[in-house]
Design an enzyme around this catalytic site. Structure first.
Site, mmCIF file in Angstrom:
data_model
loop_
_atom_site.group_PDB
_atom_site.id
_atom_site.type_symbol
_atom_site.label_atom_id
_atom_site.label_comp_id
_atom_site.label_asym_id
_atom_site.label_seq_id
_atom_site.Cartn_x
_atom_site.Cartn_y
_atom_site.Cartn_z
ATOM 1 N N GLU A 1 -7.194 -12.412 6.010
ATOM 2 C CA GLU A 1 -6.218 -11.805 6.922
ATOM 3 C C GLU A 1 -6.808 -11.896 8.327
ATOM 4 O OE1 GLU A 1 -5.753 -7.534 6.511
ATOM 5 O OE2 GLU A 1 -3.812 -7.524 7.549
ATOM 6 N N HIS B 1 0.871 -1.186 0.000
ATOM 7 C CA HIS B 1 0.000 0.000 0.000
ATOM 8 C C HIS B 1 0.900 1.224 0.000
ATOM 9 C CE1 HIS B 1 -3.555 -2.476 1.152
ATOM 10 N NE2 HIS B 1 -2.624 -3.232 1.715
HETATM 11 N N1 HPA Z 1 -5.336 -5.027 5.512
HETATM 12 C C1 HPA Z 1 -6.421 -4.350 5.128
HETATM 13 N N2 HPA Z 1 -6.367 -3.099 4.697
HETATM 14 C C2 HPA Z 1 -5.181 -2.500 4.637
HETATM 15 C C3 HPA Z 1 -4.037 -3.137 5.036
HETATM 16 C C4 HPA Z 1 -4.112 -4.488 5.482
HETATM 17 O O1 HPA Z 1 -3.138 -5.156 5.859
HETATM 18 N N3 HPA Z 1 -3.030 -2.252 4.863
HETATM 19 C C5 HPA Z 1 -3.560 -1.119 4.370
HETATM 20 N N4 HPA Z 1 -4.886 -1.263 4.236
HETATM 21 ZN ZN ZN Z 2 -2.637 -5.092 2.614
#
Ligand code: HPA
Ligand code: ZN
Length: 349
Positions: free
Chosen positions: A204, A23
């Site tokens: 995640e 990102h």
């Molecule tokens: N997960 C979800 N959204 C995000 C992340 C992440 O690790 N990093 C930046 N936006």
């Molecule tokens: Zn991410």
């Protein structure tokens, strides 16, 4: 804190690699945030960069996102985005990155009154010169915030239409739990009709069912993170069979407490299960390291050998959106082989 000092052997840093989960807003280092804040007349609620860095103790994804979105207030002009991306590309190049597919979050900027065109043209100002300046080829992936309504994502896609020549694909990020992928079905269908590639964060913090939904409803070609697939053997079997790449971010997973410690990270088990995994840095300014730092950290914590590292580097190029230039993919794979020749493993496939 970067991990470089602890790992004198430079194979992981020098190893040619593609970064597929990064990102750009997560590359905003505290010192740059203060410099931009001063330039743009933005007040930050921290005395200095050290105090800001002290705040980087996250309990979960949401506690990170709160700070990540707040700090973006310092990014205002196209030049700000150009500088941000150029600084990342210089750092990435120094850690062996040869190709970067870079996420950005347009809604996090449009919500503050920064037009999507300013963001994209600003980023493109750095990306267009990256091969020449840093030896890094680039692509841009526009991510939608899953904790905002799908209508907002569709409006953002519409607003970006004049700039789509800069963009290879779309993604889905932000707070995952309670925000399943299926809500974005129409946005993904529209993006596909526009010829864009499709990825999404899934697994995640969300359950394995979100990974299935991202594949079945959104038609994603890669899964970002995908860690929790390991809870579901049938899903693992499918991901292996369909060769779906998973863009894993080890230091991020520790900092956001998706795993307790790096030694507990499932990366090696994922490789051994036959999954096409890659190693990436996610938000390196916040999580303690860039791409090479992530490679070094997993080598140390999980006891990966040169064969594993080479396979991770190969996977990164196999999973890259380089279909328009297979000759380049082949050159990158050959660079991996050249870098590791004389070490364990056979030729690239
Ligand atoms: N997960 C979800 N959204 C995000 C992340 C992440 O690790 N990093 C930046 N936006
Ligand atoms: Zn991410």
């Amino acid at each position: 804190m970067h991990l470089s000092e602890d790992f004198p052997e430079d194979l992981p840093a020098g190893l040619p690699k593609a970064e597929l989960h990064l990102h750009i807003e997560g590359t905003l280092e505290p010192e740059s945030a203060f410099a931009l804040a001063a330039r743009n007349g933005v007040e930050l609620p921290y005395a200095d960069a050290e105090e800001l860095r002290e705040a980087y103790r996250f309990g979960d994804l949401q506690s990170f996102l709160d700070l990540y979105y707040a700090l973006m207030a310092v990014l205002r002009t196209a030049d700000d985005f150009t500088e941000l991306a150029d600084a990342y590309l210089a750092r990435a190049a120094a850690q062996g990155v040869r190709h970067a597919e870079i996420f950005f979050d347009p809604q996090a900027h449009t919500a503050r009154g920064v037009p999507v065109g300013t963001v994209i043209e600003g980023l493109a100002g750095a990306l267009d010169r990256s091969e020449e300046r840093h030896g890094v080829t680039t692509q841009l992936i526009m991510c939608f915030l899953r904790d905002r309504p799908a209508e907002s994502a569709m409006e953002t896609l519409d607003a970006a239409k004049p700039c789509l020549h800069h963009i290879v694909g779309i993604g889905l990020d932000s707070a995952e739990a309670g925000h399943p992928p299926a809500a974005f079905r129409e946005v993904y269908a529209e993006a596909e009709a526009l010829g864009l590639r499709k990825v999404a964060h899934a697994g995640e913090e969300g359950p394995p069912s979100y990974i299935r939904e991202a594949l079945d409803v959104l038609g994603v070609e890669r899964v970002d993170h995908g860690l929790r697939a390991m809870e579901d053997p049938e899903l693992v079997e499918r991901l292996v069979r369909e060769r779906v790449p998973l863009t894993v971010c080890p230091l991020s997973n520790v900092r956001l407490r998706a795993v307790d410690a790096l030694a507990d990270h499932p990366l090696k088990a994922m490789m051994e299960a036959g999954l096409l995994v890659t190693v990436n840095s996610d938000d390196p300014a916040y999580f303690g390291g860039y791409a090479g730092d992530n490679f070094r950290a997993v080598r140390e914590a999980l006891g990966l050998d040169d064969h594993h590292l080479r396979e991770l580097a190969r996977n990164s190029f196999r999973a890259a959106f380089l279909d328009h230039d297979e000759a380049r993919r082949a050159r990158y794979l050959a660079e991996v082989d050249a870098h590791t020749s004389g070490r364990a493993g056979g030729p690239s496939r």
